[in-house]
Structures are given as structure tokens and as C-alpha cells.
Design a protein around this motif. Structure first.
Motif, short mmCIF file in Angstrom:
data_model
loop_
_atom_site.label_atom_id
_atom_site.label_comp_id
_atom_site.label_asym_id
_atom_site.label_seq_id
_atom_site.Cartn_x
_atom_site.Cartn_y
_atom_site.Cartn_z
N ASN A 84 0.80 -1.24 0.00
CA ASN A 84 0.00 0.00 0.00
C ASN A 84 0.83 1.29 0.00
N PHE A 85 2.06 1.22 -0.49
CA PHE A 85 2.91 2.42 -0.48
C PHE A 85 2.25 3.58 -1.22
N PHE A 86 1.72 3.30 -2.40
CA PHE A 86 1.18 4.40 -3.21
C PHE A 86 -0.15 4.90 -2.65
N THR A 87 -0.96 3.99 -2.12
CA THR A 87 -2.24 4.42 -1.56
C THR A 87 -2.04 5.14 -0.22
N ASP A 88 -1.00 4.77 0.51
CA ASP A 88 -0.76 5.41 1.81
C ASP A 88 -0.03 6.76 1.71
N ASN A 89 0.82 6.92 0.66
CA ASN A 89 1.71 8.09 0.64
C ASN A 89 1.34 9.20 -0.33
N TYR A 90 0.35 8.97 -1.17
CA TYR A 90 -0.05 10.00 -2.12
C TYR A 90 -1.50 10.39 -1.83
N PRO A 91 -1.81 11.66 -2.04
CA PRO A 91 -3.13 12.14 -1.64
C PRO A 91 -4.27 11.70 -2.55
N HIS A 92 -3.94 11.08 -3.68
CA HIS A 92 -5.00 10.63 -4.60
C HIS A 92 -4.54 9.34 -5.27
N PRO A 93 -5.47 8.57 -5.84
CA PRO A 93 -5.07 7.32 -6.50
C PRO A 93 -4.10 7.60 -7.64
N MET A 94 -3.09 6.73 -7.78
CA MET A 94 -2.06 6.91 -8.82
C MET A 94 -2.25 5.83 -9.88
N PHE A 95 -2.15 6.25 -11.13
CA PHE A 95 -2.31 5.31 -12.24
C PHE A 95 -1.14 5.40 -13.19
N GLU A 96 -0.78 4.27 -13.77
CA GLU A 96 0.17 4.23 -14.89
C GLU A 96 -0.64 3.59 -16.01
N GLY A 97 -1.10 4.39 -16.94
CA GLY A 97 -2.07 3.88 -17.92
C GLY A 97 -3.34 3.50 -17.17
N ASP A 98 -3.78 2.25 -17.33
CA ASP A 98 -5.01 1.78 -16.67
C ASP A 98 -4.73 1.15 -15.31
N ILE A 99 -3.44 1.00 -14.98
CA ILE A 99 -3.10 0.21 -13.79
C ILE A 99 -2.96 1.12 -12.57
N GLN A 100 -3.75 0.82 -11.52
CA GLN A 100 -3.60 1.62 -10.29
C GLN A 100 -2.38 1.12 -9.51
N LEU A 101 -1.58 2.07 -9.06
CA LEU A 101 -0.38 1.72 -8.28
C LEU A 101 -0.79 1.54 -6.82
N VAL A 102 -0.45 0.41 -6.24
CA VAL A 102 -0.81 0.14 -4.84
C VAL A 102 0.47 -0.14 -4.05
N ASP A 103 1.08 -1.31 -4.29
CA ASP A 103 2.31 -1.66 -3.56
C ASP A 103 3.54 -1.09 -4.29
N MET A 104 4.58 -0.82 -3.52
CA MET A 104 5.89 -0.50 -4.12
C MET A 104 6.66 -1.81 -4.21
N ILE A 105 7.09 -2.16 -5.42
CA ILE A 105 7.88 -3.38 -5.60
C ILE A 105 9.35 -2.98 -5.68
N TYR A 106 10.17 -3.56 -4.82
CA TYR A 106 11.61 -3.31 -4.91
C TYR A 106 12.28 -4.44 -5.67
N LEU A 107 13.07 -4.05 -6.66
CA LEU A 107 13.86 -5.02 -7.41
C LEU A 107 15.33 -4.76 -7.10
N LYS A 108 16.10 -5.84 -7.11
CA LYS A 108 17.51 -5.74 -6.73
C LYS A 108 18.37 -6.37 -7.82
N LYS A 109 19.50 -5.71 -8.09
CA LYS A 109 20.42 -6.24 -9.10
C LYS A 109 21.80 -6.38 -8.46
N ASN A 110 22.43 -7.51 -8.75
CA ASN A 110 23.78 -7.75 -8.30
C ASN A 110 24.71 -7.00 -9.24
N LEU A 111 25.43 -6.01 -8.72
CA LEU A 111 26.31 -5.25 -9.62
C LEU A 111 27.58 -6.04 -9.90
#
Ligand SMILES: CC(C)(COP(=O)(O)OP(=O)(O)OC[C@H]1O[C@@H](n2cnc3c(N)ncnc32)[C@H](O)[C@@H]1OP(=O)(O)O)[C@@H](O)C(=O)NCCC(=O)NCCS
Length: 147
Positions: free
Chosen positions: A120-147
Motif C-alpha cells: 500500500n505504499f502508493f495508496t498510503d503516501n499519495y493524496p490521490h489514487p495513482m495510475f500508470e495507464g489503466d493500472i492503479q499503483l498500490v504496492d511498491m515493488i523493490y527489485l535488486k540487481k547484483n552489480l
């Protein structure tokens, strides 16, 4: 194509940074302590910001390409550049994003793998619903890369 680190007046690129993160307040929290890079091919095409998390891990906080130049390889060139640049200093690079398949696939193509999520990062931290195209942003996904 040239990539330069920008040391002064980092907010000159706010318009581009806002494409990836619509909150200027959030950008202000990391821009001053982050390393800002700008990619020029003739004129400015893309920017990104990398911050330090701890002495093993850095984070790609923001990456954006001018809308009319997206899909031409500039974002990929920036990610490859910062991955090379930081591989002697850090072991891992993190990036956080909404659950948008095209953006997840973009990062996965550089070896990023899902590490954890903040519910719920996006729903908790932004004052209004966030969308990327048609997709509502809810969770923040962290991705990790081995450098
Ligand atoms: C995501 C972004 C930085 C990629 O930069 P770019 O210069 O378009 O990147 P490239 O041209 O190197 O690669 C594009 C790849 O990303 C994928 N992609 C993801 N989102 C995209 C978008 N909005 N437009 C175009 N391509 C996108 C494409 O599938 C493409 O893959 P392909 O090369 O296999 O076709 C750019 O699309 C952008 O600025 N988007 C808006 C800001 C944003 O969402 N930033 C990420 C926040 S997590």
C-alpha cells in the motif's frame, strides 16, 4: 551520446524527474543527496538519480526519458552506464516501482529481480489514487540487481 553527472542546480531537470515521480516533495527528499545524471544526444533525452542506501547498496531513485524520445534506447543506456559506474563501489542496486508489467520487464531485462514490496505504499503516501495507464499503483515493488 554523452552522459554527464550534474552537480549544480539539480532542480533544472525537475520537469523530467516529475515524469517518474509526480511528487516534488518526494523528489526534494532524495535529489540533494543523490547523484544526478543527464544523457544528451544532441539535446537532453533522459535523466536518472542514484542514492546511497548503505555501503553495499545504492538505489536508482528516478529514471525518465522525454516522452517523444521513449523507446529509443536512452533509458537502457543510462541504466547500463550507472551499473558500470557503481559496480566498484556497491554490491547491489535497488529500484522501486509500481506493479506495472512493462516497467517490471524493463528492469528485469537488466538483471533486476524482485526483492521485497511495501504494501500500500502508493495508496498510503499519495493524496490521490495513482495510475500508470489503466493500472492503479498500490504496492511498491523493490527489485535488486547484483552489480
Ligand atoms: C521507463 C523509461 C525510463 C524507459 O526509458 P526509455 O528511454 O524509453 O528506455 P529504452 O528505450 O531504453 O527501453 C524501453 C523499454 O522499456 C519498456 N518500457 C517501459 N515503459 C515504457 C514506456 N512508457 N515507453 C516506452 N517504453 C517503455 C519498453 O518495453 C522498452 O522495451 P524494448 O526495448 O524491449 O522495446 C521511460 O519510458 C520513461 O521515462 N517513462 C516515464 C517515467 C517512468 O515511468 N520512469 C520509471 C519509474 S519506476
Amino acid at each position: 551520446m554523452i552522459i554527464q553527472q550534474i552537480h549544480s542546480n539539480k532542480k533544472q531537470h525537475l520537469d523530467l524527474l516529475l515524469l517518474a515521480d509526480e511528487s516534488e516533495e518526494m523528489i526534494d527528499k532524495y535529489l540533494h543527496k543523490g547523484d544526478l545524471f543527464a544523457l544528451y544526444d544532441g539535446d537532453l533525452k533522459s535523466v536518472c538519480v542514484v542514492t546511497s542506501i548503505d555501503n553495499q547498496t545504492c538505489e536508482l531513485k528516478n529514471i525518465a526519458t522525454h516522452p517523444q524520445y521513449q523507446g529509443k534506447g536512452y533509458g537502457s543506456a543510462l541504466i547500463k552506464y550507472v551499473s558500470e559506474l557503481y559496480k566498484n563501489k556497491y554490491k547491489y542496486m535497488l529500484v522501486g516501482t509500481g506493479e506495472v508489467p512493462s516497467i517490471l520487464a524493463f528492469y528485469e531485462s537488466f538483471g533486476f529481480k524482485e526483492s521485497h514490496r511495501i504494501k500500500n505504499f502508493f495508496t498510503d503516501n499519495y493524496p490521490h489514487p495513482m495510475f500508470e495507464g489503466d493500472i492503479q499503483l498500490v504496492d511498491m515493488i523493490y527489485l535488486k540487481k547484483n552489480l
